[in-house]
Scaffold this motif. Structure first.
Motif, PDB file in Angstrom:
ATOM      1  N   PHE A 192      40.406  40.068  40.488  1.00 33.81           N
ATOM      2  CA  PHE A 192      39.498  39.424  41.441  1.00 33.81           C
ATOM      3  C   PHE A 192      40.266  38.318  42.154  1.00 33.81           C
ATOM      4  N   TYR A 202      35.591  33.549  49.011  1.00 34.71           N
ATOM      5  CA  TYR A 202      35.386  34.390  47.830  1.00 34.71           C
ATOM      6  C   TYR A 202      34.161  33.959  47.024  1.00 34.71           C
ATOM      7  N   LEU A 226      37.821  40.056  33.743  1.00 35.47           N
ATOM      8  CA  LEU A 226      38.491  39.950  35.033  1.00 35.47           C
ATOM      9  C   LEU A 226      39.818  39.215  34.913  1.00 35.47           C
ATOM     10  N   TYR A 228      42.253  36.956  37.428  1.00 34.09           N
ATOM     11  CA  TYR A 228      42.166  36.249  38.704  1.00 34.09           C
ATOM     12  C   TYR A 228      43.560  36.038  39.279  1.00 34.09           C
ATOM     13  N   ASP A 246      40.741  46.061  43.018  1.00 31.25           N
ATOM     14  CA  ASP A 246      40.976  44.737  43.595  1.00 31.25           C
ATOM     15  C   ASP A 246      39.758  44.376  44.430  1.00 31.25           C
ATOM     16  N   ILE A 247      39.100  43.248  44.090  1.00 31.31           N
ATOM     17  CA  ILE A 247      37.918  42.811  44.844  1.00 31.31           C
ATOM     18  C   ILE A 247      37.985  41.318  45.121  1.00 31.31           C
TER      19      ILE A 247
END
Length: 348
Positions: A192, A202, A226, A228, A246-247
């Motif tokens: 993320f 974001y 997740l 980061y 990938d977000i």
């Protein structure tokens, strides 16, 4: 008690910092006077051609700037000098130069959420409010493209997508909508983009996710173990196969990475929101004030919109948009960081 943070009160680095580069020169001689009315198009075009070039400071995606510049140059024969720069550095550089009485950028392009920069350059008299430029496309129904109380205007929408590694996910394993991100099969496989290091875009995206699908989905995403990372690292890790998802990201960004040979692609969701990019136009003290106004006007024309829409994964708010990109929801104007942190289980 939680406090909702206004996106308009914060700068945004939604895009990865790009290397600084310049095409062409910084100078150029001004026309005898700045043409006040865009309605007097012949006079504006002649004055802009006399100036010969326009300098753009941009934190936008290179493919977008290049497509627009190429179309503008083809129509008017006026050179576009593109200075690629991250949004945070763009604001500092422009304001430092302008404070010294040495405005170098005729036009700036940055995320619309970087409202403080757009407002500051207008309030200090360095730039002309978009509502006062006299651009025909910004009147009537087109006034919806104005942002920050008419200080700037939107020229690009980038629908938010899910990036995925094409070697790791195929067929039914590729996410089909945002709710799929809560599926346990993705546990430990999602990187993320870190809102603490990459900008409030974001957090605001997460607010849209929460507004649209509810606390349970955001909580489920937070339970996915997740990882980061900043924008560039996340994309590189996806391409290297360290993560499968990938977000959040954008189709245009994934296309750029895929062009390097990395096994990545973007899954465009049937329901999504979009990051918005805006334009600021320097005033008469800019090196090329007429070319700046002409360039801004070109962005709002069918030809300018077509150039933007020719870039896969982006939309122009001025028509001719690709139906494949859908109709993104409006981006939230604020986010509740404390609430979102609680749902994600993310510490400061």
């Amino acid at each position: 008690m939680t406090i909702a943070k206004s996106v308009a009160a914060l700068g945004l680095a939604a895009l990865a910092l790009m290397p600084l580069s310049a095409c062409g020169n910084w100078g150029g001689s001004k026309a005898d006077a700045t043409v006040e009315s865009v309605g007097n198009m012949d006079a504006l075009v002649n004055a802009a051609k006399k100036e010969g070039s326009v300098t753009l400071y941009s934190s936008s995606v290179e493919a977008i700037d290049s497509a627009e510049a190429k179309a503008f140059q083809a129509k008017y024969g006026i050179t576009v000098n593109i200075i690629k720069i991250g949004s945070g550095e763009l604001a500092a550089r422009y304001q430092t130069e302008a404070s010294a009485g040495n405005v170098q950028a005729d036009v700036i392009a940055s995320t619309c959420s970087d409202a403080p920069t757009f407002k500051a350059i207008v309030d200090k008299g360095w730039a002309t409010p978009a509502k006062d430029l006299g651009l025909p496309a910004l009147s009537g129904a087109g006034a919806s493209a104005l942002a920050v109380d008419g200080v700037t205007f939107k020229y690009v929408l980038m629908p938010v997508a899910i990036g995925y590694n094409t070697a790791m996910l195929k067929g039914a394993d590729v996410p089909k909508d945002w709710t799929a991100l809560g599926d346990p099969k993705y546990r430990g496989k999602i990187v993320f983009v870190d809102p603490d290091t990459s900008g409030p875009f974001y957090w605001t995206f997460l607010q849209w996710l929460d507004n649209t699908y509810g606390d349970d989905l955001v909580r489920a995403v937070g339970a996915q173990q997740l990882s980061y990372a900043d924008v560039t690292t996340a994309r590189n890790q996806l391409g290297a196969g360290q993560y499968a998802v990938d977000i959040p990201t954008f189709k245009v960004s994934m296309n750029s990475t895929a062009a390097t040979g990395a096994p990545v692609a973007a899954a465009v969701m049937p329901k999504t929101t979009a990051n918005e990019s805006c334009i600021g136009v320097s005033g008469p003290k800019a090196p090329h004030p007429n070319a700046a106004k002409l360039y801004a006007n070109f962005m709002t024309t069918p030809e300018g919109a077509a150039a933007i829409n020719s870039v896969d994964g982006v939309l122009s708010p001025f028509g001719g948009a690709s139906a494949s990109m859908g109709n993104p929801d409006p981006f939230p104007t604020s986010y509740d960081e404390n609430h979102l942190r609680g749902l994600l289980g993310k510490r400061k």
